[in-house]
Design a protein around this motif. Sequence first.
Motif, PDB file in Angstrom:
ATOM      1  N   ALA A   1       0.824  -1.210   0.000  1.00  0.00           N
ATOM      2  CA  ALA A   1       0.000   0.000   0.000  1.00  0.00           C
ATOM      3  C   ALA A   1       0.858   1.260   0.000  1.00  0.00           C
ATOM      4  O   ALA A   1       0.511   2.262  -0.633  1.00  0.00           O
ATOM      5  N   GLU A   2       1.985   1.222   0.700  1.00  0.00           N
ATOM      6  CA  GLU A   2       2.875   2.386   0.723  1.00  0.00           C
ATOM      7  C   GLU A   2       3.399   2.695  -0.668  1.00  0.00           C
ATOM      8  O   GLU A   2       3.463   3.852  -1.082  1.00  0.00           O
ATOM      9  N   ARG A   3       3.752   1.660  -1.411  1.00  0.00           N
ATOM     10  CA  ARG A   3       4.238   1.861  -2.783  1.00  0.00           C
ATOM     11  C   ARG A   3       3.120   2.370  -3.683  1.00  0.00           C
ATOM     12  O   ARG A   3       3.302   3.277  -4.499  1.00  0.00           O
ATOM     13  N   TYR A   4       1.941   1.765  -3.556  1.00  0.00           N
ATOM     14  CA  TYR A   4       0.821   2.163  -4.405  1.00  0.00           C
ATOM     15  C   TYR A   4       0.432   3.619  -4.139  1.00  0.00           C
ATOM     16  O   TYR A   4       0.104   4.364  -5.075  1.00  0.00           O
ATOM     17  N   ALA A   5       0.463   4.015  -2.888  1.00  0.00           N
ATOM     18  CA  ALA A   5       0.071   5.385  -2.530  1.00  0.00           C
ATOM     19  C   ALA A   5       0.965   6.408  -3.220  1.00  0.00           C
ATOM     20  O   ALA A   5       0.501   7.487  -3.624  1.00  0.00           O
ATOM     21  N   GLY A   6       2.241   6.072  -3.372  1.00  0.00           N
ATOM     22  CA  GLY A   6       3.162   6.996  -4.020  1.00  0.00           C
ATOM     23  C   GLY A   6       2.790   7.302  -5.450  1.00  0.00           C
ATOM     24  O   GLY A   6       2.999   8.423  -5.941  1.00  0.00           O
ATOM     25  N   SER A   7       2.181   6.334  -6.156  1.00  0.00           N
ATOM     26  CA  SER A   7       1.784   6.547  -7.551  1.00  0.00           C
ATOM     27  C   SER A   7       0.438   7.249  -7.666  1.00  0.00           C
ATOM     28  O   SER A   7       0.015   7.589  -8.763  1.00  0.00           O
ATOM     29  N   MET A   8      -0.227   7.468  -6.515  1.00  0.00           N
ATOM     30  CA  MET A   8      -1.565   8.065  -6.534  1.00  0.00           C
ATOM     31  C   MET A   8      -1.581   9.468  -5.941  1.00  0.00           C
ATOM     32  O   MET A   8      -2.629  10.112  -5.885  1.00  0.00           O
ATOM     33  N   ASP A   9      -0.415   9.969  -5.521  1.00  0.00           N
ATOM     34  CA  ASP A   9      -0.353  11.255  -4.821  1.00  0.00           C
ATOM     35  C   ASP A   9      -0.924  12.413  -5.626  1.00  0.00           C
ATOM     36  O   ASP A   9      -1.579  13.303  -5.083  1.00  0.00           O
ATOM     37  N   GLU A  10      -0.662  12.430  -6.936  1.00  0.00           N
ATOM     38  CA  GLU A  10      -1.058  13.558  -7.766  1.00  0.00           C
ATOM     39  C   GLU A  10      -2.435  13.392  -8.407  1.00  0.00           C
ATOM     40  O   GLU A  10      -2.843  14.217  -9.219  1.00  0.00           O
ATOM     41  N   CYS A  11      -3.137  12.328  -8.070  1.00  0.00           N
ATOM     42  CA  CYS A  11      -4.434  12.060  -8.708  1.00  0.00           C
ATOM     43  C   CYS A  11      -5.513  12.973  -8.112  1.00  0.00           C
ATOM     44  O   CYS A  11      -5.704  12.984  -6.899  1.00  0.00           O
ATOM     45  N   PRO A  12      -6.257  13.711  -8.962  1.00  0.00           N
ATOM     46  CA  PRO A  12      -7.215  14.688  -8.443  1.00  0.00           C
ATOM     47  C   PRO A  12      -8.563  14.116  -8.032  1.00  0.00           C
ATOM     48  O   PRO A  12      -9.306  14.746  -7.289  1.00  0.00           O
ATOM     49  N   ASP A  13      -8.918  12.928  -8.541  1.00  0.00           N
ATOM     50  CA  ASP A  13     -10.250  12.403  -8.239  1.00  0.00           C
ATOM     51  C   ASP A  13     -10.219  10.883  -8.183  1.00  0.00           C
ATOM     52  O   ASP A  13      -9.199  10.246  -8.452  1.00  0.00           O
ATOM     53  N   THR A  14     -11.369  10.315  -7.834  1.00  0.00           N
ATOM     54  CA  THR A  14     -11.451   8.866  -7.655  1.00  0.00           C
ATOM     55  C   THR A  14     -11.151   8.083  -8.931  1.00  0.00           C
ATOM     56  O   THR A  14     -10.406   7.097  -8.883  1.00  0.00           O
ATOM     57  N   PRO A  15     -11.714   8.456 -10.100  1.00  0.00           N
ATOM     58  CA  PRO A  15     -11.409   7.683 -11.310  1.00  0.00           C
ATOM     59  C   PRO A  15      -9.922   7.630 -11.643  1.00  0.00           C
ATOM     60  O   PRO A  15      -9.394   6.577 -12.011  1.00  0.00           O
ATOM     61  N   THR A  16      -9.220   8.762 -11.517  1.00  0.00           N
ATOM     62  CA  THR A  16      -7.786   8.751 -11.826  1.00  0.00           C
ATOM     63  C   THR A  16      -7.001   7.986 -10.760  1.00  0.00           C
ATOM     64  O   THR A  16      -5.987   7.360 -11.065  1.00  0.00           O
ATOM     65  N   LYS A  17      -7.475   8.023  -9.526  1.00  0.00           N
ATOM     66  CA  LYS A  17      -6.839   7.211  -8.483  1.00  0.00           C
ATOM     67  C   LYS A  17      -6.984   5.723  -8.810  1.00  0.00           C
ATOM     68  O   LYS A  17      -6.031   4.938  -8.644  1.00  0.00           O
ATOM     69  N   ALA A  18      -8.173   5.341  -9.274  1.00  0.00           N
ATOM     70  CA  ALA A  18      -8.405   3.940  -9.625  1.00  0.00           C
ATOM     71  C   ALA A  18      -7.497   3.518 -10.779  1.00  0.00           C
ATOM     72  O   ALA A  18      -6.941   2.413 -10.776  1.00  0.00           O
TER      73      ALA A  18
END
Length: 263
Positions: A140-157
């Motif tokens: 989860a720590e690694r995955y979170a790093g790739s999601m830091d700049e995502c503005p909304d839920t779809p881009t986070k997914a």
Amino acid sequence: MREMLETGGEAVDATASATHAHASSSRDRIARSILDHGPSSAADLAERLGITQAAVRRQLDALTGAGLVTSREQKVYGHRGRGRPARVFVLTDSGRSTFYQAYDQLAADALSFLAESVGGGEKGKEALAAFARARLARDAERYAGSMDECPDTPTKAQALAGALSEDGYAATVRSAPLGEQLCQHHCPVAHIAEQFPQFCEAETEVFSQLLGTHVQRLATIAHGDGVCTTFVPRAAPPVTETTTRSTDSRTTHDVAASGRNPA
């Protein structure tokens, strides 16, 4: 004459060997494509791999005969048109097992020992759940790093799917009514999760934390489904002052019309 025949025989053997190797490579590519993309028709596979449908069907027949692939009618959502639904091909448990990492049985034995060593029963289940959470916390720590700049839920997914794919889960995101579906077409630990559902439960918890919203697990490979599917609802639009005044106005009107006291 004998020498010529022997030489000719060697050439035939070499040709046969090359043909067999090509067929085996094609079957591997087809099986991998089904693994990565989920249930697929012969037309889908031919388009993806750049080979003819006839060639695809020959290899699918071989894979089916070996018990690695099976077919079923394609599920149709909404209105079904005329004609029979297309047939799609999915990997069987045996087909999936060819992609699994080794040492499944060793891992299963170790987890069983862990559960029994703390007394079994509910204590054993709690110990397994704690282990699953601890293991997934590192990912989860690694995955979170790739999601830091995502503005909304779809881009986070989408970012989460990319991170999962790097870890071998062959993940994609599909639009769905009111949200997205995060699909994992492969699960490297499916054999373990089949025996220990705590891994699927912990993974669902991690997805919820990373995406910042409640998610719902709809299907899992470990339970016999073709794809691990998680529904990710879209976030509700932010409440603004204008929205609040409009809502209050409608509420006041509805209350007045009904003649009831809002208290």
